[in-house]
Design an enzyme around this catalytic site. Structure first.
Site, PDB file in Angstrom:
ATOM      1  N   CYS A   2       0.807  11.370  21.823  1.00  0.00           N
ATOM      2  CA  CYS A   2       1.464  12.732  22.521  1.00  0.00           C
ATOM      3  C   CYS A   2       2.478  12.538  21.925  1.00  0.00           C
ATOM      4  O   CYS A   2       3.349  11.606  22.273  1.00  0.00           O
ATOM      5  CB  CYS A   2       1.434  12.962  23.518  1.00  0.00           C
ATOM      6  SG  CYS A   2      -0.610  12.815  23.937  1.00  0.00           S
ATOM      7  N   ARG A  27       2.675  12.126  15.919  1.00  0.00           N
ATOM      8  CA  ARG A  27       2.421  11.700  17.175  1.00  0.00           C
ATOM      9  C   ARG A  27       1.139  12.226  18.554  1.00  0.00           C
ATOM     10  O   ARG A  27      -0.139  11.339  18.702  1.00  0.00           O
ATOM     11  CB  ARG A  27       3.634  11.468  18.561  1.00  0.00           C
ATOM     12  CG  ARG A  27       4.469  10.487  18.163  1.00  0.00           C
ATOM     13  CD  ARG A  27       5.534  11.001  18.945  1.00  0.00           C
ATOM     14  NE  ARG A  27       5.646  10.449  20.450  1.00  0.00           N
ATOM     15  CZ  ARG A  27       5.520   9.403  20.412  1.00  0.00           C
ATOM     16  NH1 ARG A  27       5.895   8.353  19.715  1.00  0.00           N
ATOM     17  NH2 ARG A  27       5.220   8.356  21.657  1.00  0.00           N
ATOM     18  N   TRP A  85      -2.594  14.049  21.847  1.00  0.00           N
ATOM     19  CA  TRP A  85      -4.095  13.089  21.514  1.00  0.00           C
ATOM     20  C   TRP A  85      -4.007  12.937  22.224  1.00  0.00           C
ATOM     21  O   TRP A  85      -4.021  11.399  23.107  1.00  0.00           O
ATOM     22  CB  TRP A  85      -3.300  11.778  20.678  1.00  0.00           C
ATOM     23  CG  TRP A  85      -4.458  10.706  19.767  1.00  0.00           C
ATOM     24  CD1 TRP A  85      -4.284  10.866  18.606  1.00  0.00           C
ATOM     25  CD2 TRP A  85      -4.865   9.550  20.607  1.00  0.00           C
ATOM     26  NE1 TRP A  85      -5.398  10.093  18.286  1.00  0.00           N
ATOM     27  CE2 TRP A  85      -5.487   8.721  18.776  1.00  0.00           C
ATOM     28  CE3 TRP A  85      -5.141   8.620  21.515  1.00  0.00           C
ATOM     29  CZ2 TRP A  85      -6.637   8.474  19.191  1.00  0.00           C
ATOM     30  CZ3 TRP A  85      -5.647   8.296  21.393  1.00  0.00           C
ATOM     31  CH2 TRP A  85      -6.484   7.269  20.938  1.00  0.00           C
ATOM     32  N   ASN A 111       2.543  12.146  28.516  1.00  0.00           N
ATOM     33  CA  ASN A 111       2.098  11.010  27.364  1.00  0.00           C
ATOM     34  C   ASN A 111       1.792   9.628  27.674  1.00  0.00           C
ATOM     35  O   ASN A 111       2.320   8.753  29.005  1.00  0.00           O
ATOM     36  CB  ASN A 111       2.904  10.171  26.252  1.00  0.00           C
ATOM     37  CG  ASN A 111       2.904   9.248  25.139  1.00  0.00           C
ATOM     38  OD1 ASN A 111       1.855   9.258  24.883  1.00  0.00           O
ATOM     39  ND2 ASN A 111       4.194   8.629  25.105  1.00  0.00           N
ATOM     40  N   GLY A 112       0.346   8.783  28.161  1.00  0.00           N
ATOM     41  CA  GLY A 112       0.001   7.817  28.529  1.00  0.00           C
ATOM     42  C   GLY A 112      -0.975   7.725  29.160  1.00  0.00           C
ATOM     43  O   GLY A 112      -1.913   8.359  29.185  1.00  0.00           O
ATOM     44  N   GLU A 495      -4.638  -4.341   3.703  1.00  0.00           N
ATOM     45  CA  GLU A 495      -3.894  -3.027   3.799  1.00  0.00           C
ATOM     46  C   GLU A 495      -4.159  -2.064   3.328  1.00  0.00           C
ATOM     47  O   GLU A 495      -4.440  -0.589   3.024  1.00  0.00           O
ATOM     48  CB  GLU A 495      -2.801  -3.682   3.352  1.00  0.00           C
ATOM     49  CG  GLU A 495      -1.308  -2.854   3.688  1.00  0.00           C
ATOM     50  CD  GLU A 495      -1.152  -1.678   4.775  1.00  0.00           C
ATOM     51  OE1 GLU A 495      -1.269  -2.314   5.941  1.00  0.00           O
ATOM     52  OE2 GLU A 495      -0.246  -0.808   4.234  1.00  0.00           O
ATOM     53  N   LYS A 499      -5.012   1.542   4.239  1.00  0.00           N
ATOM     54  CA  LYS A 499      -4.790   2.842   4.212  1.00  0.00           C
ATOM     55  C   LYS A 499      -5.815   4.046   3.417  1.00  0.00           C
ATOM     56  O   LYS A 499      -5.986   4.911   3.776  1.00  0.00           O
ATOM     57  CB  LYS A 499      -4.317   2.782   2.200  1.00  0.00           C
ATOM     58  CG  LYS A 499      -2.190   1.985   2.986  1.00  0.00           C
ATOM     59  CD  LYS A 499      -1.644   2.901   3.567  1.00  0.00           C
ATOM     60  CE  LYS A 499      -1.863   2.660   4.720  1.00  0.00           C
ATOM     61  NZ  LYS A 499      -0.274   1.274   5.866  1.00  0.00           N
ATOM     62  N   GLU A 502      -7.814   5.276   6.728  1.00  0.00           N
ATOM     63  CA  GLU A 502      -6.783   6.088   7.447  1.00  0.00           C
ATOM     64  C   GLU A 502      -7.092   7.449   7.164  1.00  0.00           C
ATOM     65  O   GLU A 502      -6.714   8.532   7.914  1.00  0.00           O
ATOM     66  CB  GLU A 502      -5.397   5.537   7.331  1.00  0.00           C
ATOM     67  CG  GLU A 502      -5.421   4.375   8.524  1.00  0.00           C
ATOM     68  CD  GLU A 502      -3.776   4.166   8.586  1.00  0.00           C
ATOM     69  OE1 GLU A 502      -3.675   3.692   7.735  1.00  0.00           O
ATOM     70  OE2 GLU A 502      -3.309   4.256   9.543  1.00  0.00           O
ATOM     71  N   HIS A 518     -21.102 -15.004   0.945  1.00  0.00           N
ATOM     72  CA  HIS A 518     -21.671 -15.447   1.536  1.00  0.00           C
ATOM     73  C   HIS A 518     -22.189 -13.500   2.760  1.00  0.00           C
ATOM     74  O   HIS A 518     -22.299 -14.145   4.701  1.00  0.00           O
ATOM     75  CB  HIS A 518     -20.804 -16.018   3.069  1.00  0.00           C
ATOM     76  CG  HIS A 518     -19.947 -17.496   2.680  1.00  0.00           C
ATOM     77  ND1 HIS A 518     -20.665 -18.970   2.800  1.00  0.00           N
ATOM     78  CD2 HIS A 518     -19.079 -17.720   1.420  1.00  0.00           C
ATOM     79  CE1 HIS A 518     -19.905 -19.537   1.435  1.00  0.00           C
ATOM     80  NE2 HIS A 518     -19.315 -19.170   1.465  1.00  0.00           N
ATOM     81  N   LYS A 617       1.099   7.970  15.445  1.00  0.00           N
ATOM     82  CA  LYS A 617       1.505   7.025  14.550  1.00  0.00           C
ATOM     83  C   LYS A 617       1.728   5.676  15.694  1.00  0.00           C
ATOM     84  O   LYS A 617       1.922   4.908  14.799  1.00  0.00           O
ATOM     85  CB  LYS A 617       3.179   7.986  14.284  1.00  0.00           C
ATOM     86  CG  LYS A 617       4.154   7.349  13.656  1.00  0.00           C
ATOM     87  CD  LYS A 617       3.601   6.852  12.501  1.00  0.00           C
ATOM     88  CE  LYS A 617       4.608   5.624  11.573  1.00  0.00           C
ATOM     89  NZ  LYS A 617       4.046   4.937  10.716  1.00  0.00           N
TER      90      LYS A 617
HETATM   91  O1  M6R Z   1       4.392   0.702  14.693  1.00  0.00           O
HETATM   92  P1  M6R Z   1       3.477  -0.765  15.444  1.00  0.00           P
HETATM   93  O2  M6R Z   1       3.852  -0.851  13.630  1.00  0.00           O
HETATM   94  O3  M6R Z   1       3.554  -1.622  16.442  1.00  0.00           O
HETATM   95  O4  M6R Z   1       2.069   0.354  15.077  1.00  0.00           O
HETATM   96  C1  M6R Z   1       0.596  -0.300  14.444  1.00  0.00           C
HETATM   97  C2  M6R Z   1      -0.285  -0.190  13.904  1.00  0.00           C
HETATM   98  O5  M6R Z   1      -0.771   1.004  15.004  1.00  0.00           O
HETATM   99  C3  M6R Z   1       0.214   0.768  12.542  1.00  0.00           C
HETATM  100  O6  M6R Z   1       0.912  -0.140  11.413  1.00  0.00           O
HETATM  101  C4  M6R Z   1      -1.497   1.210  12.249  1.00  0.00           C
HETATM  102  O7  M6R Z   1      -2.170   0.456  11.782  1.00  0.00           O
HETATM  103  C5  M6R Z   1      -0.628   2.138  10.999  1.00  0.00           C
HETATM  104  N1  M6R Z   1      -1.298   3.665  10.633  1.00  0.00           N
HETATM  105  C6  M6R Z   1      -0.990   2.072  10.009  1.00  0.00           C
HETATM  106  O8  M6R Z   1      -0.761   3.093   8.943  1.00  0.00           O
END
Ligand code: M6R
Length: 622
Positions: A2, A27, A85, A111-112, A495, A499, A502, A518, A617
């Site tokens: 949020c 956010r 969110w 937010n929260g 990673e 990506k 996501e 395995h 984010k």
């Molecule tokens: O702000 P942070 O680095 O603590 O965030 C951690 C994860 O939420 C963040 O890396 C998330 O996995 C990203 N969306 C990856 O692209």
């Protein structure tokens, strides 16, 4: 999760709020809304949709007003806004923020998560208050209206509210009968305030305020603020006023603009050579005998350390895994591990003064990473934070902070902050190894030298984007992807797969190559593509064996091989060459084509990229 914005003072409040929401939309983007305090009361406008659509609604509504001053926002005295969110309650207009109390006195964004929302609701319902939403947010909204009616004093009502709700929250509030004021409060969720030229602001993210001022007040947990055109006043949850000094944030507001790029993610991928260069330059000094790391940690920091933990979530966790590999390569006398913060915080792990814990978080606001850091601090563990956001909670709560210098990252999928983390973690690990006497001068010089050529290698890869784009187009109709690699490449497989999940929403898994047989190999067929990372190292032959096993099961293979490894061509359907690096530094370079591959796959499939569905984010809820 949020994004929140508040503004009061002599300006076009409406425009400031909408602009601030657009900057924080990454956010959360399930719904959006504003409450504007105009001379005759609140105008509350919200919708299920994006900030651009909200802007249209707000402008349409203003166009119906009669005078020019009304049309340009001149009558708006103060306002709050929210981009959501969803946590509690579905994605509906009714559940969208701002919420209004049933007596119309309070408009509130949040937010929260309010943990005791149900109890508050049950109690107020017995008093005859009618709740209209499914959210946890309506509870503090109605409760505040109730307290304000009782006391007629905003500070007292706010103090009682904050002491009666539990959970994590940022609240930003308008009182109908206090048109020139905004109130806000923070507990375990981010909130920054500022004052400049007769206007006060608050937001979840500093980037929303940078075009107005760089001097920002970061609220602490347990703090409230009253914002007016004359300035910001701060109070503890005990109601006592507190003095606060602003922190100057050097980021340039243009850094948070897309410029000539179609997407922030693409812009941020391109920024990596520069970010890597900046990180190296900021944390190394040239001496008469060569290059030295200079992380400004006290000499004795590693004395007596038996355990090292790198703790993080998501992409930052993969950077932590890479750091763990590097440390272990040079020192097997230490117990070194990378830990997922959301697990670590609930486990009964050994730590204390003989443990060094390094918390890695781009935002510095990830709830699980913060909880793990607080736990470690409470056990007397020596802690270091690595974060990209000066003034973030992690930055303020941990004494020894190292900052990545990536500038604001807006794309939800982390890219440049990952490479900045990798780079800074490499420098940190080298320094720690040196303190321990386990890094030879030769290896140190080799790795520092290797680091210095990384920006040029990243740049060379970016210039070959068209090759990756073609691969992405060719394989975009795969039913899924397996990323395989060994040792240094394992964090990259994770990673690369993350990506794709996501932003392209494709099933993608990462495996240490030796694990394929395995179980996962059972899934392979001609529609499941394998992306294999085969750098030029001592494990190349083993990697090629794993690749052959996949090929024998008809899986199409994309090989990311070291430049010059022509022989590897025969093992795959497509090959992409990566410059040769020092073995330990491969992640810093090898990640670039993986980012571009995810980006172009998502683009080929027609996805939005910067704001992937269901994500936000910074994950400020547990
Ligand atoms: O702000 P942070 O680095 O603590 O965030 C951690 C994860 O939420 C963040 O890396 C998330 O996995 C990203 N969306 C990856 O692209």
């Amino acid at each position: 999760m949020c994004g929140i914005m508040g503004c009061v003072g002599k300006c076009d409040v409406r425009e400031v709020i909408l602009n601030g929401l657009a900057k924080q939309e990454y956010r959360g983007y399930d719904s959006a809304g504003v409450a504007l305090r105009e001379e005759d009361g609140f105008r509350n406008i919200k919708l299920v949709g994006r900030v651009a659509e909200l802007r249209r609604l707000v402008e349409e509504s203003a166009a119906k007003e009669s005078t020019a001053s009304e049309k340009n926002g001149g009558r708006t005295l103060s306002g709050i806004g929210h981009t959501r969110w969803a946590t509690h309650g579905g994605v509906t207009v009714t559940n969208a923020h701002p919420h209004e109390s049933s007596d119309g006195q309070i408009a509130l964004v949040h937010n929260g998560i309010i943990e005791n929302a149900r109890e508050i609701r049950a109690r107020l319902e017995t008093e005859g208050i009618v709740f209209v939403t499914e959210t946890d947010t309506e509870s503090p909204c109605q409760q505040l209206a109730w307290l304000y009616k009782e006391h007629g004093d905003a500070l007292r009502a706010m103090t009682e509210l904050c002491n009666s709700i539990t959970g994590m929250y940022t609240l930003v509030i308008l009182f109908r009968d206090r048109p020139g004021e905004i109130w806000c409060a923070r507990r375990l969720a981010p909130l920054v305030a500022a004052h400049a030229d007769g206007v006060s602001y608050c937001a979840s993210d500093p980037t929303a305020l940078l075009e107005y001022t760089h001097d920002l007040f970061f609220l602490e947990d347990g703090e409230m603020a009253q914002l007016t055109a004359d300035g910001c006043r701060f109070f503890g949850f005990d109601g006592k006023e507190r003095k606060k000094a602003p922190i100057r944030l050097q980021w340039d507001s243009a850094m948070a603009e897309k410029g000539r790029y179609e997407h922030f993610m693409r812009k941020e991928i391109d920024e990596q050579p520069n970010v890597t260069r900046l990180t190296i330059d900021a944390h190394t000094v040239v001496t008469s005998v060569g290059m030295e790391k200079d992380l400004k940690l006290p000499e004795g920091f590693m004395r007596g350390i038996r355990r090292v933990r790198f703790i993080a979530c998501g992409t930052s966790y993969y950077a932590a895994l890479a750091a763990c590999n590097l440390m272990e390569s040079f020192d097997n006398t230490l117990d070194v591990r990378a830990e997922i913060a959301s697990e670590y915080r609930f486990r009964n792990t050994a730590e204390g003064n003989d443990t060094l814990a390094v918390f890695v978080s781009q935002s510095g606001e990830t709830a699980d990473t913060l909880a793990a850091a607080r736990l470690s601090q409470s056990k007397g563990t020596r802690c270091i934070a690595i974060t990209n956001v000066r003034g973030s909670t992690l930055d303020r709560e941990i004494e020894h902070t190292l900052r990545t210098l990536a500038g604001p990252e807006i794309g939800v999928a982390a890219t440049k902050t990952f490479t900045a983390q990798l780079c800074l973690l490499d420098l940190l690990v080298l320094q720690l190894l040196k303190y321990r006497g386990t890094l030879s001068a030769g290896d140190e010089a080799r790795l520092i030298g290797g680091l210095r050529v990384v920006p040029a290698q990243q740049q060379a890869l970016l210039e070959r984007e068209a090759e990756i784009e073609a691969l992405a187009e060719k394989y975009a109709d795969s039913k899924g992807f397996f990323f395989i690699g060994r040792r240094e490449s394992v964090p990259l497989t994770l990673e690369g797969a993350l990506k794709l999940k996501e932003i392209a929403y494709l099933p993608s898994e990462a495996y240490a190559a030796g694990e394929m047989k395995h179980g996962p190999i059972a899934m392979l067929d001609e529609k499941l593509t394998v992306v294999a990372l085969v750098p030029h190292d001592d494990l190349r032959e083993k990697m090629l064996s794993s690749v052959q096993e996949c090929r024998a099961r008809k899986a199409p293979i994309i090989l990311l091989a070291a430049e010059g490894d022509e022989e590897a061509r025969e093992f795959c359907n497509d090959i992409f060459f990566i410059p040769k690096t020092e073995r330990e530094l491969f992640p810093l370079v090898g990640v670039v084509p993986l980012q571009l591959f995810a980006y172009h796959t998502a683009k080929t499939l027609g996805h939005g990229i910067d704001m992937p569905r269901n994500l936000a984010k910074s994950v400020t809820v547990e």
